[in-house]
Design an enzyme around this catalytic site. Structure first.
Site, short mmCIF file in Angstrom:
data_model
loop_
_atom_site.label_atom_id
_atom_site.label_comp_id
_atom_site.label_asym_id
_atom_site.label_seq_id
_atom_site.Cartn_x
_atom_site.Cartn_y
_atom_site.Cartn_z
N SER A 180 0.81 -1.21 0.00
CA SER A 180 0.00 0.00 0.00
C SER A 180 0.85 1.27 0.00
O SER A 180 1.60 1.51 -0.93
CB SER A 180 -0.95 -0.04 1.20
OG SER A 180 -1.91 0.97 1.13
N ASP A 193 -2.41 6.14 -3.44
CA ASP A 193 -1.27 5.49 -2.79
C ASP A 193 -0.77 4.35 -3.69
O ASP A 193 -1.21 4.21 -4.83
CB ASP A 193 -1.66 4.98 -1.40
CG ASP A 193 -2.75 3.93 -1.42
OD1 ASP A 193 -3.50 3.85 -2.43
OD2 ASP A 193 -2.87 3.16 -0.45
N ASP A 230 -5.90 2.03 -3.46
CA ASP A 230 -7.17 1.79 -2.78
C ASP A 230 -7.57 3.00 -1.93
O ASP A 230 -8.59 2.96 -1.25
CB ASP A 230 -7.13 0.51 -1.94
CG ASP A 230 -6.12 0.55 -0.80
OD1 ASP A 230 -5.34 1.52 -0.72
OD2 ASP A 230 -6.11 -0.40 0.01
N ASP A 235 -1.13 1.13 -4.06
CA ASP A 235 -2.02 0.16 -4.71
C ASP A 235 -3.36 0.76 -5.08
O ASP A 235 -4.28 0.05 -5.48
CB ASP A 235 -2.21 -1.07 -3.83
CG ASP A 235 -2.91 -0.75 -2.51
OD1 ASP A 235 -2.87 0.42 -2.07
OD2 ASP A 235 -3.48 -1.67 -1.89
#
Length: 448
Positions: free
Chosen positions: A99, A239, A243, A241
């Protein structure tokens, strides 16, 4: 919280905390677990970290050795893995990402067939297998050995799905995107270009080492300066990834998850699409959000920190919208997890349908100054329940009244107590946080 799996998967420094052996065993167990009655189907995505390839190959080796067939989405976002898993009949989805963490960390996020984060009992069984508490699993033989297939088409279908959600063209809008040198670089620009926006993109040249480095949602000042410099209508930062999303308005002001919840929640309520007229927040959401919600008759729930807990509450109560201050925003009609690009599209919908700028939409919310300090302690529970500490916390709460609040909680991952105060000024925040920390220290509860 398990030994290896936290609220957001198995995460840590690559080849230090999280190793290829761990990844192989995760793959072995998942392939066996879902393959007891049929050949398991698993889809894997990864972010742009150098170590993501290493973990991808390790997971694939374990999965196929247990007889699972594996489809590779390659570099893609966490929400795209969730989407593909739930819409294309996969038993399990796996996202390789840490992340917003630095490049040298990595993680394994497990997603069940409904597109939700994996059930804790399954993660507990995987941990037991990793630690040798479960007998060695049988290896697939002959034609039962699994195979691997390129599945980039699944990522393309997800892009098409995002485009289909827009209510109108973005033509004439100048939009800035900060891709954090992460997963969104493969997707975000394509979506906004297809919808007609004049798209300006930064930090979209990943090299395996620059993910989240002075960019993206955790370094929002970069996008703030870019929006001002280019005179853009709005900016969105993701960010590693993708999400989560943090927005920047036309004046370069930060629009965090709390403000996004207000803007989108109020709009959904006005259009009759906010179930229960309520949003789901965490205990870290700003007092200013709640006061603004009260003024427009919008209800709210508060959960523990973690989008996992937000989504559980949303499912239980059939709510439409929930999220965190950090930018994990969940629109339950469209997704089962936080989705940064989807969140951007929903903000654009409000701006276009209301014919207002993002700055105008957030103007009613007065965000209170907030200060959070971490205190490393010998025992979290003992520190939090200490009578003198509780008395100090209660005294601050009474003094603040309706003009602020104090929250003291245990970290879920470290031997740390987090002390947070919201008040009308930064000086009051500092004063009351330190007041409580001084008591924790005086009681001999601090390490060192």
């Amino acid at each position: 919280m398990g030994k290896y799996f936290g609220t957001d998967g198995f995460r840590g420094e690559a080849n230090e905390v999280l190793t290829v052996e761990h990844a192989f065993k995760v793959g072995r167990y998942i392939g066996w677990y879902y393959g007891q009655e049929h050949r398991a189907r698993v889809v894997i995505g990864k972010d742009t970290r150098r170590s993501s390839y290493m973990f991808e190959y390790s997971l694939v080796a374990g999965l196929t050795a247990s007889g699972a067939d594996v489809c590779l989405l390659h570099v893609t976002t966490t929400p795209s893995v969730s989407y593909v898993t739930r819409t294309e009949d996969f038993d399990c989805g796996i996202m390789i990402s840490a992340s917003h963490n630095p490049f040298y960390d990595n993680g394994i996020k497990l997603i069940n067939h409904k597109g939700h984060k994996m059930d804790a009992d399954v993660e507990a069984k995987i941990e037991a297998y990793i630690d040798g508490e479960i007998p060695e699993l049988p290896l697939a033989k002959k034609d039962r050995i699994g195979r691997t297939t390129d599945y980039s088409a699944g990522r393309n279908r997800y892009i098409g799905y995002l485009i289909s959600l827009a209510t109108r063209s973005f033509e004439g809008k100048k939009v800035g995107l900060d891709c954090a040198n992460g997963s969104s670089f493969m997707i975000a620009k394509s979506v906004f270009d297809a919808l007609g926006a004049k798209t300006y993109v930064i930090n979209n040249e990943p090299d395996g080492l620059n993910i989240n480095t002075n960019c993206g949602s955790t370094h929002i000042n970069v996008l703030q300066e870019y929006v001002r410099e280019k005179g853009l209508d709005v900016g969105f930062a993701y960010d590693g990834d993708a999400d989560r999303c943090i927005a920047v308005d036309e004046n370069g002001n930060v629009v965090d998850g709390d403000l996004i919840l207000y803007v989108c929640g109020k709009y959904l309520k006005e259009t009759g699409r906010l179930n229960g007229d309520a949003i789901v927040t965490t205990v870290m959401s700003n007092l200013g959000l709640y006061k603004a919600c009260d003024k427009v008759g919008m209800k709210y729930e508060k959960t523990a920190v973690g989008d996992k807990y937000v989504y559980e509450n949303m499912v239980k109560n059939n709510y439409s919208l929930g999220g965190e201050q950090s930018g994990h925003i969940i629109f339950s009609k469209h997704a089962t997890t936080g989705d940064g690009i989807l969140t951007s599209l929903m903000i654009m919908e409000v701006m276009l349908e209301k014919k207002m700028t993002l700055g105008q939409l957030t103007e009613p919310v007065r965000i209170y100054p907030q200060l959070l300090k971490n205190v490393r302690v010998t025992d979290k529970k003992t520190a939090r329940e200490n009578p003198a500490v509780q008395a100090a916390v209660n005294a601050v709460a009474e003094t603040l009244g309706d003009d602020g609040r104090i929250l003291v909680r245990e970290s879920g991952t470290e031997p740390v107590i987090r002390v947070m105060v919201e008040a009308t000024t930064d000086e009051l925040c500092e004063k009351y946080v330190d007041q409580v920390i001084d008591v924790i220290r005086a009681e001999g509860l601090v390490v060192g």
